[in-house]
Scaffold this active site. Structure first.
Site, PDB file in Angstrom:
ATOM      1  N   GLU A  48      13.908   2.347 -59.207  1.00 57.10           N
ATOM      2  CA  GLU A  48      15.094   3.204 -59.665  1.00 57.10           C
ATOM      3  C   GLU A  48      14.965   3.274 -61.223  1.00 57.10           C
ATOM      4  O   GLU A  48      15.418   4.723 -61.839  1.00 57.10           O
ATOM      5  CB  GLU A  48      16.532   2.445 -59.268  1.00 57.10           C
TER       6      GLU A  48
ATOM      7  N   GLU B  41      12.497   5.954 -61.742  1.00 62.36           N
ATOM      8  CA  GLU B  41      12.936   7.313 -61.237  1.00 62.36           C
ATOM      9  C   GLU B  41      13.957   7.717 -62.434  1.00 62.36           C
ATOM     10  O   GLU B  41      13.671   8.921 -62.978  1.00 62.36           O
ATOM     11  CB  GLU B  41      13.720   6.996 -60.256  1.00 62.36           C
TER      12      GLU B  41
ATOM     13  N   CYS C 105      22.852   2.066 -54.900  1.00 60.92           N
ATOM     14  CA  CYS C 105      22.741   0.515 -54.297  1.00 60.92           C
ATOM     15  C   CYS C 105      23.931   0.410 -53.304  1.00 60.92           C
ATOM     16  O   CYS C 105      23.802  -0.609 -52.366  1.00 60.92           O
ATOM     17  CB  CYS C 105      22.642  -0.578 -55.219  1.00 60.92           C
TER      18      CYS C 105
ATOM     19  N   SER D 228      20.341   8.493 -57.335  1.00 59.83           N
ATOM     20  CA  SER D 228      18.953   8.014 -57.264  1.00 59.83           C
ATOM     21  C   SER D 228      18.240   7.915 -55.889  1.00 59.83           C
ATOM     22  O   SER D 228      19.493   7.707 -55.036  1.00 59.83           O
ATOM     23  CB  SER D 228      18.833   6.467 -57.677  1.00 59.83           C
TER      24      SER D 228
ATOM     25  N   LYS E 285      27.757  -2.411 -45.447  1.00 54.31           N
ATOM     26  CA  LYS E 285      26.478  -2.325 -45.246  1.00 54.31           C
ATOM     27  C   LYS E 285      26.007  -2.424 -43.804  1.00 54.31           C
ATOM     28  O   LYS E 285      24.959  -2.092 -43.245  1.00 54.31           O
ATOM     29  CB  LYS E 285      25.925  -3.836 -45.894  1.00 54.31           C
TER      30      LYS E 285
ATOM     31  N   GLU F 259      25.624   1.091 -43.297  1.00 57.24           N
ATOM     32  CA  GLU F 259      24.253   1.590 -43.798  1.00 57.24           C
ATOM     33  C   GLU F 259      22.980   1.475 -42.933  1.00 57.24           C
ATOM     34  O   GLU F 259      22.216   2.022 -43.024  1.00 57.24           O
ATOM     35  CB  GLU F 259      24.089   1.169 -45.189  1.00 57.24           C
TER      36      GLU F 259
ATOM     37  N   GLU G 226      18.345   7.608 -41.227  1.00 59.73           N
ATOM     38  CA  GLU G 226      17.333   7.786 -42.093  1.00 59.73           C
ATOM     39  C   GLU G 226      16.952   6.397 -42.719  1.00 59.73           C
ATOM     40  O   GLU G 226      15.945   6.428 -43.590  1.00 59.73           O
ATOM     41  CB  GLU G 226      18.052   8.724 -43.276  1.00 59.73           C
TER      42      GLU G 226
ATOM     43  N   CYS H 125      29.903  -6.372 -55.899  1.00 53.99           N
ATOM     44  CA  CYS H 125      29.805  -6.807 -54.597  1.00 53.99           C
ATOM     45  C   CYS H 125      30.218  -8.291 -54.671  1.00 53.99           C
ATOM     46  O   CYS H 125      30.802  -8.794 -53.786  1.00 53.99           O
ATOM     47  CB  CYS H 125      28.207  -7.033 -54.513  1.00 53.99           C
TER      48      CYS H 125
END
Length: 572
Positions: free
Chosen positions: A277, A280, A299, A319, A358, A361, A366, A505
């Site tokens: 990241e 990037e 994230c 990102s 999560k 996710e 993907e 988090c």
């Protein structure tokens, strides 16, 4: 100041103070179920009723303000009888099978029933019935809902998503998904803040421990587990361990005792995330004309889903780097499996996360780039991990500390702060500075993005690149304000970190629940202290990450790195 008398004690408090607040400050507890300060002060449960001299009716302490000369009784015979009657009426619509409830032992309703000495029920019990939808991470059991409205208010006022609402009328009044929808058909990001603020077991995070136990029992499957940075600051709360025993080493020992073949630290993947990241961001920042600004961190899956549903025109600002959880899964089923001679199709990757989002996710199509299977097979929350320990009769305090396994178990101070709001930005700037200048900055040079306000902004000068305008925000209600400011042109940034849960988090929807207490700030402070005491405080200095690039990935943003560690958010 207002002078008043409560239970025979003459006291004073600032004008505008509620009876409940004044009583608590005086050490006089008043029971309540629905109350959340500044969020839910609607007196729905009627548990905080008190008697005021000269007033015919009992008044709710949570939203009744003190008046000069007021005389209050918080536990008179009339008050006691009213509370018991109100509580029994609530229990008459409640599924009280506490022995199989995930909140047993940590339930405000259960505790209040004990405290008020409720040991028989004169009213017929008719709990609400509803089907459970196990296809989503957040589960609502209607039979356990007490209509306190906390979930509605937290989702509306804190997260600004308006997922929950009152449904029905009269005796059929209940709380359900707004507009008569199924939860899976809403914009819910599964942050879990409604779960952590629910006083009962009406809202829970889907339990996936049986999937893990089945994998552990299969001799043909290699089980690999990763533990997120925010988990280590909270897991021991469930066992009442003092700080000297509440170590990551004891947590690792407990996971190995359960039977996992390899126990790794998500900090490794957090450092890897910074390399990708951060690289990037530098690539974009040094070719500004090719991109739209700002660049957003990716994230937090709750934030990513929020952006896709609420501000889809900004998806290409994210990102492309996957979250640390997903990067770890991809590396575990490629590089690590090859190194250990494992069949990736028989490698079962488990994540212990402070987050309920999560779970959604890891199920995204993907996120299966390593071998065609999901890169992460199952996500367990911190609470689920603690339940696993208890079910396996593990006493963490009695265990000798153990180390994370190698080569995916090394983390830096920059990685551990991923669990605190501002941590991802701080860590990214540390390595971005190095990647541009070739020199490490002071690791504490970016303190302006830490703690404090939920929406913070700063400008940092990086030699050779110029001024970098950054912002950090946590909580989706605050995020909406930031996005509206960006959309209107009132705010301009180069790099923005967003965490869906207030405090990051550390305050995630999968963390241990403490009734009436917000723990995100205290847990986040622990993470910053771990960073300050770390020998390595820069992600680019992680030796395992360096070895991974030398042996396998070659370079950040390279072909293999892009295939395994990046994603196209527009696909989801």
């Amino acid at each position: 100041m207002v002078n008043f008398t409560i239970n025979g004690r003459q006291l004073s408090a600032p004008e505008g103070t509620t009876i409940l607040t004044a009583a608590e400050k005086a050490g006089i507890p008043i029971p309540h179920l629905c109350f959340l300060k500044d969020i839910n002060e609607i007196a729905a449960c009627r548990m905080c009723m008190v008697e005021v001299e000269g007033t015919d009716r009992l008044v709710p302490a949570c939203n009744s303000k003190l008046l000069e000369g007021m005389v209050i009784q918080t536990n008179s015979p009339r008050v006691r009888e009213a509370r018991k009657t109100n509580l029994r009426l609530i229990l008459s619509q409640h599924n009280s099978t506490c022995t199989v409830c995930v909140r047993s032992g940590n339930c405000a309703l259960q505790k209040l029933s004990h405290d008020l000495n409720i040991h028989y029920q004169p009213y017929p019990v008719q709990p609400e019935r509803a089907k459970l939808d196990l296809s989503v991470p957040i589960i609502r059991e209607a039979s356990k809902c007490i209509k306190c409205m906390r979930c509605v208010q937290v989702c509306d006022k804190i997260q600004g998503m308006n997922i929950w609402d009152v449904a029905g009328t009269g005796s059929r009044t209940t709380v359900d998904v707004s507009y008569n929808r199924a939860l899976k058909n809403t914009d819910c990001v599964f942050c879990g803040q409604c779960v952590t603020h629910c006083p009962t077991g009406a809202l829970t995070v889907r339990d996936d421990t049986n999937k893990v136990l089945h994998a552990l029992a299969d001799p043909e499957i290699t089980t690999v587990i990763q533990v997120a940075p925010a988990v280590r600051t909270a897991w021991a709360e469930a066992f009442g361990l003092p700080p000297r025993q509440a170590t990551a080493g004891r947590m690792v020992a407990a996971l190995k005792r359960i039977g996992f073949d390899y126990v790794f630290d998500t900090n490794f993947a957090a450092d890897l995330t910074i390399m990708e990241e951060g690289s990037e961001f530098i690539s974009r920042f040094t070719h500004r004309g090719r991109y739209r600004w700002p660049m957003f961190t990716s994230c937090c899956p709750g934030w990513v889903k929020f952006l896709k549903s609420q501000y889809p025109q900004y998806v290409d600002h994210l990102s492309t780097a996957k979250s640390p959880q997903q990067m770890f899964g991809a590396v575990a089923k490629s590089y690590f499996a090859e190194r250990k001679g494992l069949d990736p199709h028989k490698t079962f990757v488990v994540s212990i996360m402070p987050c309920s989002a999560k779970k959604a996710e890891c199920e995204l199509p993907e996120m299966n780039d390593a071998c065609g299977d999901p890169d992460v097979d199952v996500v367990l929350t911190t609470r689920e991990m603690c339940r696993l320990f208890r079910s396996d009769c593990i006493v963490p305090a009695d265990l000798e500390e153990a180390e994370f396994d190698s080569p995916l178990g090394t983390g830096t101070g920059a990685a551990v702060i991923f669990g605190a709001t501002g941590g991802v930005m701080d860590a990214a700037l540390r390595s971005a500075y190095y990647l541009i200048t070739g020199e490490n900055p002071d690791p504490d040079a970016f303190q302006a993005v830490r703690g404090g306000k939920p929406w913070r902004e700063a400008v940092f000068a990086i030699p050779g690149a110029g001024d970098v305008r950054v912002a950090v925000v946590s909580g989706l209600g605050n995020t909406r304000k930031l996005m509206d400011a960006i959309d209107s042109g009132a705010a301009e940034y180069d790099f923005v970190e967003v965490m869906a849960c207030p405090g990051g988090c550390a305050g995630g929807g999968g963390q241990p629940i403490h009734e009436g207490v917000e723990m995100a700030a205290a847990r986040g402070d622990k993470l910053w202290k771990l960073d300050a005491g770390s020998e390595l405080r820069f992600s680019h200095e992680n030796p395992d990450v360096q070895a991974l690039y030398r042996a396998y990935l070659k370079t950040p943003l390279g072909e293999r790195a892009h295939h395994l560690l990046h994603t196209d958010h527009a696909r989801g």
